[in-house]
Structure formats: structure tokens, C-alpha cells
Design an enzyme around this catalytic site. Structure first.
Site, PDB file in Angstrom:
ATOM      1  N   GLU A 132      -9.475   4.895   2.031  1.00 30.39           N
ATOM      2  CA  GLU A 132     -10.669   4.437   1.323  1.00 30.39           C
ATOM      3  C   GLU A 132     -11.093   3.108   1.941  1.00 30.39           C
ATOM      4  OE1 GLU A 132     -10.758   4.642  -3.114  1.00 30.39           O
ATOM      5  OE2 GLU A 132     -11.328   2.533  -2.932  1.00 30.39           O
ATOM      6  N   ASP A 133     -11.971   3.184   2.917  1.00 27.70           N
ATOM      7  CA  ASP A 133     -12.392   2.005   3.670  1.00 27.70           C
ATOM      8  C   ASP A 133     -13.910   1.977   3.761  1.00 27.70           C
ATOM      9  OD1 ASP A 133     -12.696  -0.139   5.401  1.00 27.70           O
ATOM     10  OD2 ASP A 133     -12.345   1.091   7.185  1.00 27.70           O
TER      11      ASP A 133
END
Length: 894
Positions: free
Chosen positions: A606-607
């Protein structure tokens, strides 16, 4: 030294009659071959030296290992940036150095990720409990709890090596207490079978009887000669020294002269004997003390003989014998903390490796709970982990808000009510947030305080095991939101200032503080911190059988500015001075270890910055994740709904945002909305589209029709245009009309919005229809394998008509986002000539649509005319704010 992972190969011991080895294994180290130099003998005098072999010069001289290319993914991704390529090469060198440092401290990488086997509280096979903690800044360590009246002196670490090592690890032994009237064990190392076959092993046979049995059954005649006559050798040696009539008592044994006097006496007695009066010990003959000549038959028999382990196991006593003789040093359910004496004074902390914690003890300091249930109460696993599917349909949920009542729901309630619903809705995985222990409920679980503890708000560790096991029984994978990007700043419960210093788990100064969230930042370059974090990942997979992890908010850890910077798209932003290389190395190690120890594990990145190479193999310069989240899709939909008129929506922007990621598009995970919007104070899409109340009237009003239509279209295009993974947050699939708001001071700690209104599905109307549509949308993948077998071919994007169309194999997706314009015969291109039939239509009445397309219009034949760059086209009816999915049912050969 090679940088690949070196693991231990488990070799199970032979089973015993009491089942005492069901959890214990012997391990053998796999052979690891390192490149070595080949040495030549020196040449004879006068001969020319041999010619040196020619060595080919390699551009990538540092990647000597086969299959390793630190910049391998760049060409695949279309990246031609020298600076970033150089950074990747330097990062790879740092990774090799880090692995070498790890192998100096640990036997292998599995040992590096298995700290939970030693640290924390563990039952020993002897009558005691061992506790180990890392606190390098402490001067004294003890365990305090209700079992010892919170005494800081009763159970403390011993002085010296066994209590404290050079790395700051403390070791405390808690001896079980002998009950009144009981005698200590005959054997000092008496073992007890605490877990397996707890009702066996108490046969009443004494240790002497077992040893006698071993001597009688194990040793062959003559082999036990010196065991039964243990003084025979001593007696013969005594007779040789003192003669057959030597002294028999100490009084008869005179004082023995020193060795020098004895030698002078012997020399004087043998001065006339030339053969003995020598000054040498031997005659110079060489003896091979290792080459002992023996009988080949006896040698083969000796080598075939196995150690008498079964006899030793017969001395182990069962759990009942232990309970009868000893009282546990720390009973199951006891409250405890670790007491540390530091340079700043005494401190009490919840152990960092505690597996069950109560962080909010009625306003007082929290405490750990010793979790050691008796075997009959411990959960027994029934189901294996499901096979990993080719596509993911993830149902994201929060256990605490999963109930209908205004309270914190439990693991048991979630297991009984939500899991069957998720399975029926067509999803194949659940992703749980807020499962790891955290102090403040309103933080939703993102300010974690105790990394190894399941949240006590929802139940016990056994309750969570049952939840995971039941999900596996339904064929659902179980993912966890894991927060290793930061940690809670709470000192009384969490890790902040754990041992009284400021440099234990976190960076010092500003580097150790998140710039906006008030949380602490881990020191990823420290081997002990890596040991803690990597072991934490392995713990959840081993202890709770979870199938994967969603790594939360990677931007917070990968950049020293915590991701709060304006990204322009320049590649330099991914390797400049604000990038934390140690954090990237940790992520690479985490993925390598997880995928090696658990080959079927799934990791999701999750970036928000979409760092290059998130899902590329670590051997090719990537970070090694299986999927990456594209959060820009959700942000785009929210912006459109709140700020842009329907007639001004840009179809090009929609497509570019949903698929405009270079490389690894098949690894992309998309969602329309998740907890980030609703929990962070924003409104859910349903609340924006319908308002907080949604009543179904006899006639659909314009606002309701618009909301229902866009709700379905947004989900369908997000689900079908991206990669092979899709995520939906709990309740959004049926248009839950209220957002989520956790109890806090601003709402007088109300639970009115911290739940889900499942009763809406019991009434006929829009919510039921939206859920029905979501089920049919999930069935597209279950029955047709649309998103797992093909990538989309987007061939029609018309901003004027507000129409988007794309192909996925034999399936045609077509969307008309125009708020008013309908098209009776709209031309879109297709490759294959034949008949196409509608298999999903958002405008059907059963989905609260208008039913503008009749059933007689569901089958359309192609026209041989080039449209949209394809060889054929079809003319389809296209009502406003509607979408259809066509399937090629019959191919026409021309």
C-alpha cells in the site's frame, strides 16, 4: 558469501508411543556452497609459469550469482534512468552486506525470523517458565505480576552470563512451585509432557526402573560390563600402582611425594638399567591414536545402533503428574509486566513480545496476560489453508464495527454472522484491519502498541484462531493489515522509550517522530529491530495461519518526509536523500523471508507514491510484493462525486487513472472506496449519492436513480478494467448509507456510527438490489474467469459521448456515463465476428434500474466494418448512466 536465503531443513523424529514428539523436530542445515579459490602447486625451477586464464569483463561484476540482476526490471518497465540504476546497484550491495551481518549473529535467516520461539514467555519442558526480553538500556530486569504480588525482586534475571548477554537480552527463569508434601524430582533434568497426550505418561515407573530397563534391553551382553561394574577400571589401575597388597584405607596410604621426588627416586632405582635409564619418553615411533583396530562386525553393529532416546522419553511425566506435584510459576491468565531498572529510574513495561495484552485496564496502566490454556481448552485446527486463487476478490472488514448493535463486536460474532455472508456474496478473501493490539479504539488499530498480540477487545487468541480456521473451511483466504511503517508513541503500553533510552526500537530526535501523526519511526537498520519485525511477520503466519499481509502506508517508512511531499514524477524522487534505504532493505528481506518460509503467502504493498518495482522480483531489483494498491482510483472517484458535474466527467481521466500505471498492471489492486475515506472523517460514496437515509418509494426519483446507477457503474468499471485483484470495504457493496465514526471525545464516545446496519438487507428495495448486482459482478470472475485470464484492451474512449469500451478476451465491456444522452445504435469495435450476448446489465430492474433494454435486444450480431481499429463492430443500445457486459457466444467464420 552468497546472499540467498539459507534455511533449516526439518527432519521429523520417529514417533513415540506417548506422542511426545509431535511438536518437536530435529533440523539439519542445508549445504550452502560458497565460491572458493583454486590453488595451484608451485612450478619446478626453470619452468615458465602457466599462462593466466583470460577473464571476461562483466558489466555487472557485482551480480556474480546466477539469475541476479539488480536493475533487471528497468527495461521491462521502460525506465532508462542512469541515476536510479546506479542507486539499485548500490542498494543491492547494501543488501548483501546486511545479509552477511545477519549471518554473523544468526545461524540462518529462518532463525532471524523466529525470535518468538525464544523471546517472550515460554513453557520449558522442565518444571519452569522461561522469559526473555530485549532491553539494552536496562540495568536490571524482573517479572512482576499478580502471581508474585508485583514484587520486583522475586523473579529477576540472574547475575552474569545466564541473566544478561552483550546484546541486551535479559533471561528470567520462573520455577514452578513444589506443592506441600511433595518431594523434588529424582532427576535434575526431569521433563514433563505439558501439551501432547496430557493424560498419559504417568505410569508410576521410577527413573531407576527405566534406566535398568535400558541397560537390560539396549545393551548387548558384554557391552554394559563397565556400566554394571563401574569401579573395575579404577580397581585395576589402583592395583597396578600399589600392587595386589596395597593400602586399603586412607590411614594406610602414606603421604604421596610430589612428582619431582618420585622421578628422582625412580631414576636412582634404575640407574644400572640402561634400557630404562633414558631421558626420553618414547623411542620416536609415531602412533596414530585415531586409527584404532577393531572388529568390522562390531563396528558395523555399533554404527547401526540408535541412541536410547525412547528410554529417556519413558522418564517424562505427563501433565497430570506435573499439576499434582507443582503449582505453575505463572498461572494461565495471570497479569504481568516487565520491571526494568534504568539510568532514569525504575520502569514497568508490557513486554514487547507479549502475545495477549489488555492495554486499557480501567484507566490504569495496561498489562500482559499470560496465555497458556490447558490442552483441552487450546484450539485445535481443523482446516488447511485454501489454495491461492489466480484472482483476488477481497472483502475488507473491521471486526469491532461488524455488528448491528452500537458496541464492539467480537471475533465469535464475526465468525458466526459475517463469514457466511462474505462467502455467499462471492468473495474469496477477507482482509482484517485493527486486529493487532492497540490502545485507543478510535485509532482503528493503526497506532499499534503490541505487535505480537491479537486485540483483546474482540476476544482471546483462541477466538481469533477459530475465526481464521472457519474462514479457511469456507474457502476464504485471511489477510491482515500489518503496520510496520510506524508505531504508537505510548510509553506505558507500546515500545516508545521501552528500556528508558530513546534508541531502542526507534530513531532518536526528529527522525524518530512521524511529522504529522505523532507516531514513532522504526530504526530499520538495526539488526535487533529487524529481528523483531521479521519475527512478527512469521509469527502471524505460524501461530494464526494467516494467508497474507497488506503492508500499510509504505510511504511513511520509505521516505524521511513520511510521504508528505509533492511528487512531480521525476525519478530522482525515488532515490534522493529523503529515501530511507534501510526501510527498503527491510521490505526486500520481509518478502524474501515470507515467500521462502511460506511459499503460498501473499503480500500487498500500500504505497501512495507507487515506488518503481513494487511487484518485481527481488532478484531483478524489485521489492518482491505480489500486488500493489493503486489508491488514485478511489481519490479520483471521490473528487468527481464531490466536485465535478456529471456532464463534465472526463472519460480519458478515468481510464488513465485506472490503468495508467506502467508495468505490472496485472498485479494492480483497485478499489472504489475503503475505510480510508469513511474512517478518516469523510463520507462514504453512498452517503454522497443518497444521503444518510435511503427510502425506496414506489417511483424512483431522479436523485435515487442517479445514485444507484453511478454506484453500480463505478464498481463495475473499477472491478473489471484493472489487474487481477479487487477490494471492497464492508457494507459498501450494498450502499451502506452511513459513514464510519469511531467513539471519541468529539462525539461523546458514541457507537451509533461504529457499526453496520445489516437489517437493511432484510427489506426489499435498493440495498437488496445493489447486493444482488454485486453478487452477479463477483460471479463474472467465478464463472468466466474474466479478470484472471485476460488483460483489458481499451479501444474506445469518447469524451464527447462519455462512452468507454474495452475488450477482455471474448468479453466486451461498454459504459455510458452521460447523465441524459441515450444511444439506440452505438457502434463499438470487436475483433471476432459472431454473436454477442448481454450477460450483465446495470440497468435491469432487478438491480433498481429502468429496464430500458428489452430481452430481445440482448443478442447482437457483428457487422464487417472496421471501427476502433478492429476488424468488426456491433451496434448496441446504450441507455444513459448504464453499462453492459457482452460475451461472444457464437463465432462466425467468413
Amino acid at each position: 558469501m552468497t546472499s540467498s536465503l539459507s534455511l533449516l531443513t526439518p527432519i521429523p523424529l520417529p514417533s513415540t508411543t506417548d506422542g511426545s514428539l509431535s511438536r518437536r523436530r530435529i533440523t539439519l542445515r542445508r549445504s550452502v556452497f560458497f565460491p572458493t579459490k583454486k590453488w595451484r602447486c608451485s612450478v619446478s625451477p626453470g619452468q615458465p609459469p602457466p599462462p593466466k586464464p583470460r577473464q571476461r569483463q562483466s558489466k555487472n561484476s557485482e551480480s556474480v550469482e546466477k539469475g541476479i540482476d539488480p536493475v533487471g526490471f528497468l527495461s521491462k518497465s521502460g525506465i532508462t534512468h542512469r541515476g536510479f540504476a546506479l542507486y539499485l546497484r548500490e542498494r543491492y550491495k547494501s543488501l548483501k552486506d546486511l545479509k552477511d551481518e545477519i549471518l554473523k549473529r544468526h545461524i540462518d535467516f529462518r532463525d532471524m525470523a523466529s525470535g518468538f520461539e525464544l523471546l517472550g514467555m515460554h513453557r520449558n519442558v522442565q518444571h519452569r517458565v522461561d522469559f526473555m526480553e530485549w532491553a539494552p538500556g536496562a540495568r536490571y530486569c524482573a517479572i512482576v505480576g499478580d502471581f508474585n504480588d508485583w514484587s520486583p525482586t522475586e523473579n529477576c534475571a540472574r547475575e552474569g552470563h545466564f541473566g544478561h548477554d552483550d546484546y541486551g537480552y535479559w533471561f528470567v527463569i520462573l520455577e514452578d512451585k513444589l506443592r506441600d508434601g511433595e518431594e523434588p524430582d529424582e532427576l535434575y533434568f526431569q521433563q514433563y509432557n505439558y501439551v501432547d497426550d496430557y493424560d498419559k505418561g504417568d505410569s508410576g515407573v521410577t527413573a531407576d526402573e527405566v534406566f535398568q530397563k535400558a541397560n537390560d534391553e539396549y545393551w548387548e551382553p558384554g557391552e554394559d560390563r563397565f556400566i554394571k561394574s563401574r569401579f573395575e577400571i579404577i580397581a585395576k589401575l589402583y592395583e597396578q600402582i600399589f600392587g595386589p597388597n596395597g593400602p586399603q584405607t586412607e590411614e594406610e596410604l602414606e603421604e604421596m611425594p610430589d612428582i619431582q621426588t618420585q622421578y628422582k627416586t625412580w631414576k636412582a632405582e634404575n640407574k644400572d638399567d640402561p634400557s630404562r635409564n633414558l631421558h626420553v619418553v618414547d623411542n620416536g615411533k609415531q602412533y596414530d591414536v585415531f586409527n584404532v583396530i577393531n572388529d568390522p562386525v562390531s563396528r558395523a553393529k555399533f554404527r547401526a545402533k540408535k541412541p536410547p532416546i525412547p528410554y529417556w522419553f519413558e522418564t517424562r511425566k505427563g501433565r497430570k503428574a506435573w499439576l499434582k506435584k507443582y503449582a505453575p510459576a505463572i498461572p494461565h491468565g495471570s497479569k504481568y509486566r516487565v520491571y526494568l531498572n534504568t539510568r532514569n529510574g525504575p520502569l514497568e513495561r508490557i513486554p514487547a513480545w507479549a502475545t495477549y495484552v489488555n492495554p486499557e485496564a480501567d484507566g490504569s496502566q495496561g498489562y500482559a496476560i499470560h496465555w497458556e490454556p490447558p490442552p483441552e481448552d487450546a484450539y485445535t485446527w481443523k482446516h488447511n489453508n485454501p489454495k491461492v486463487p489466480k484472482s483476488l476478490r477481497i472483502y475488507e472488514a473491521h471486526v469491532g464495527i461488524s455488528g448491528s448493535e452500537p458496541k464492539i463486536a467480537s471475533f465469535s460474532e464475526f465468525t458466526e454472522k459475517v463469514l457466511p455472508y462474505v462467502k455467499e456474496a462471492g468473495y474469496n478473501a477477507i482482509q482484517l484491519i485493527g486486529v493487532v493490539e492497540h490502545k485507543d479504539y478510535f485509532t482503528v488499530g493503526y497506532r499499534v502498541t503490541n505487535m505480537f498480540a491479537v486485540s483483546s477487545r474482540y476476544g482471546t487468541p483462541e477466538d481469533f484462531k477459530r475465526l481464521v480456521d472457519e474462514a479457511h473451511g469456507l474457502g476464504l483466504l485471511v489477510f491482515m493489515d500489518i503496520v510496520h511503517s510506524y508505531s504508537a508513541a505510548d510509553e506505558m503500553v507500546g515500545l516508545s522509550l521501552f528500556d528508558g533510552s530513546n534508541d531502542c526500537y526507534f530513531h532518536t530526535g526528529k527522525r524518530g517522530q512521524h511529522k504529522f501523526w505523532g507516531t514513532r519511526m522504526f530504526k530499520y537498520g538495526d539488526l535487533d529491530v529487524l529481528h523483531y519485525l521479521l519475527s512478527n511477520l512469521n509469527w502471524w503466519a505460524v501461530e494464526y495461519h494467516v494467508d497474507g499481509f497488506n503492508f500499510h502506508s509504505l510511504a511513511s517508512m520509505m521516505y524521511t518526509h513520511n510521504g508528505f511531499a509533492a511528487f512531480t514524477g521525476d525519478m530522482e524522487e525515488f532515490y534522493n536523500q529523503y529515501v530511507d534505504r534501510s526501510a527498503l532493505l527491510y521490505l526486500i528481506l520481509a518478502n524474501e523471508l515470507l515467500h521462502t518460509l511460506h511459499p503460498n503467502i501473499i503480500t500487498i504493498a500500500e504505497d501512495a507514491t507507487l515506488y518503481p518495482g513494487l511487484c518485481e522480483p527481488t532478484s531483478q531489483g524489485g521489492l518482491g510484493f505480489d500486488y500493489f494498491v493503486n489508491p488514485r482510483a478511489s481519490e479520483m472517484w471521490l473528487w468527481f462525486l464531490e466536485n465535478v458535474q456529471d456532464s463534465s466527467w472526463s472519460m480519458s481521466k478515468i481510464v488513465d487513472t485506472l490503468v495508467g500505471i506502467s508495468g505490472s498492471s496485472d498485479k494492480m489492486l483497485l478499489y472504489t472506496e475503503n475505510h480510508n475515506q469513511s474512517i478518516s472523517g469523510g463520507r462514504s460514496f453512498a452517503e454522497i449519492l443518497y444521503g444518510q437515509t435511503l427510502e425506496q418509494s414506489s417511483a424512483m426519483n431522479e436523485k435515487l436513480l442517479r445514485g444507484v446507477s453511478l454506484h453500480k457503474m463505478i464498481r463495475l468499471i473499477t472491478y473489471s478494467i484493472g489487474g487481477s485483484a479487487y477490494l471492497n470495504f464492508m457494507g459498501n457493496e450494498f450502499g451502506h448509507p452511513k459513514h464510519v465514526e469511531f467513539p471519541m471525545s468529539s462525539n461523546d464516545f458514541s457507537f451509533s456510527l461504529a457499526n453496520r446496519d445489516w437489517d437493511l438487507l432484510a427489506k426489499q428495495g435498493v440495498h437488496q438490489d445493489l447486493l444482488s448486482f454485486d453478487k452477479d459482478m463477483m460471479d463474472l470472475e467465478k464463472t468466466e474467469k474474466i479478470i484472471s485470464r485476460w488483460l483489458p484492451n481499451i479501444h474506445h474512449v469518447n469524451d464527447t459521448n462519455m462512452v468507454i469500451s474495452y475488450l477482455r478476451g471474448p468479453f466486451l465491456f461498454i459504459f455510458n456515463f452521460h447523465p441524459t444522452n441515450s444511444y439506440e445504435r452505438y457502434n463499438v469495435g470487436v475483433e471476432e465476428a459472431g454473436e454477442y450476448q448481454v450477460i450483465l446489465n446495470t440497468d435491469e430492474k432487478k438491480y433498481s434500474g429502468q429496464g430500458s433494454i428489452g430481452r430481445d435486444q440482448y443478442i447482437r450480431k457483428t457487422i464487417s466494418r472496421r471501427v476502433d481499429g478492429t476488424r468488426n463492430c456491433i451496434e448496441v443500445p446504450l441507455p444513459s448512466r448504464s453499462a453492459q457486459v457482452y460475451k461472444l457466444t457464437r463465432i462466425l467464420r467468413i
